[in-house]
Design a protein around this motif. Structure first.
Motif, mmCIF file in Angstrom:
data_model
loop_
_atom_site.group_PDB
_atom_site.id
_atom_site.type_symbol
_atom_site.label_atom_id
_atom_site.label_comp_id
_atom_site.label_asym_id
_atom_site.label_seq_id
_atom_site.Cartn_x
_atom_site.Cartn_y
_atom_site.Cartn_z
ATOM 1 N N ASN A 24 20.550 -55.556 -80.690
ATOM 2 C CA ASN A 24 19.776 -56.707 -81.066
ATOM 3 C C ASN A 24 19.725 -57.117 -80.958
ATOM 4 N N VAL A 25 18.797 -57.275 -78.892
ATOM 5 C CA VAL A 25 17.997 -57.821 -78.642
ATOM 6 C C VAL A 25 16.410 -57.581 -78.547
ATOM 7 N N LEU A 26 15.616 -58.358 -78.721
ATOM 8 C CA LEU A 26 14.116 -57.582 -78.510
ATOM 9 C C LEU A 26 13.495 -58.404 -77.074
ATOM 10 N N LEU A 27 12.898 -57.256 -76.440
ATOM 11 C CA LEU A 27 13.056 -58.066 -75.628
ATOM 12 C C LEU A 27 10.712 -58.393 -75.426
ATOM 13 N N ILE A 106 10.269 -53.363 -64.197
ATOM 14 C CA ILE A 106 9.158 -54.744 -64.565
ATOM 15 C C ILE A 106 9.910 -55.730 -63.880
ATOM 16 N N PRO A 107 9.025 -56.630 -62.725
ATOM 17 C CA PRO A 107 10.179 -57.658 -62.201
ATOM 18 C C PRO A 107 10.008 -58.695 -63.447
ATOM 19 N N ASN A 108 10.749 -58.810 -62.967
ATOM 20 C CA ASN A 108 11.422 -59.707 -64.470
ATOM 21 C C ASN A 108 10.809 -61.945 -64.800
ATOM 22 N N ILE A 113 12.879 -62.792 -73.710
ATOM 23 C CA ILE A 113 13.725 -62.509 -75.091
ATOM 24 C C ILE A 113 12.157 -62.859 -76.213
ATOM 25 N N SER A 114 11.635 -61.948 -77.170
ATOM 26 C CA SER A 114 10.702 -61.800 -78.289
ATOM 27 C C SER A 114 11.076 -62.740 -78.884
ATOM 28 N N ASN A 115 10.009 -63.471 -79.973
ATOM 29 C CA ASN A 115 10.202 -64.253 -81.140
ATOM 30 C C ASN A 115 9.817 -63.430 -82.200
ATOM 31 N N VAL A 116 9.870 -62.427 -82.413
ATOM 32 C CA VAL A 116 9.512 -61.927 -83.544
ATOM 33 C C VAL A 116 10.948 -61.674 -84.014
#
Length: 116
Positions: A24-27, A106-108, A113-116
């Motif tokens: 449920n989370v798009l990065l 991938i460094p943090n 969190i995506s805004n899409v």
């Protein structure tokens, strides 16, 4: 966004993978073009066998022997193009970022969190 493919051949299997594997989370991940070991790969090779396994057809007709997965895995790896050299052409492009010892890293500071 790569998950919103416009490719009609693989829309259903792609969305199935999104629902099955991503959650449920798009990065949003943004790295500089000169970030080491960032590639664009063509996931269509994998989706071709997934379609064959699930539906008995191969939309692209590539003729892979899908039983072992060896041939399709090799084709997928051979499709890696450094991001700075990618000019399009992959059917189902995905980004692969490889770190030390080919672990995905991938460094943090590049992840949000995506805004899409």
């Amino acid at each position: 966004m790569y998950g919103k493919t416009k490719n009609i051949l693989f829309r259903e299997p792609w969305m199935g993978l999104v629902q099955e594997c991503i959650g449920n989370v798009l990065l949003h991940i943004e790295v500089p073009l000169d970030f080491p070991k960032v590639y664009i790969a063509d996931y269509a090779h994998v989706l071709e066998c997934r379609c064959f396994d699930e539906k008995g057809n191969s939309p692209l007709g590539l003729g892979y022997q899908c039983q072992t997965g060896n041939e399709v895995a090799q084709a997928y790896v051979n499709s890696y193009i450094p991001i700075k050299d990618y000019r399009g052409g992959h059917i189902a492009p995905v980004v692969q970022v490889l770190g030390k010892d080919n672990r995905i890293i991938i460094p943090n500071k590049y992840i949000s969190i995506s805004n899409v």
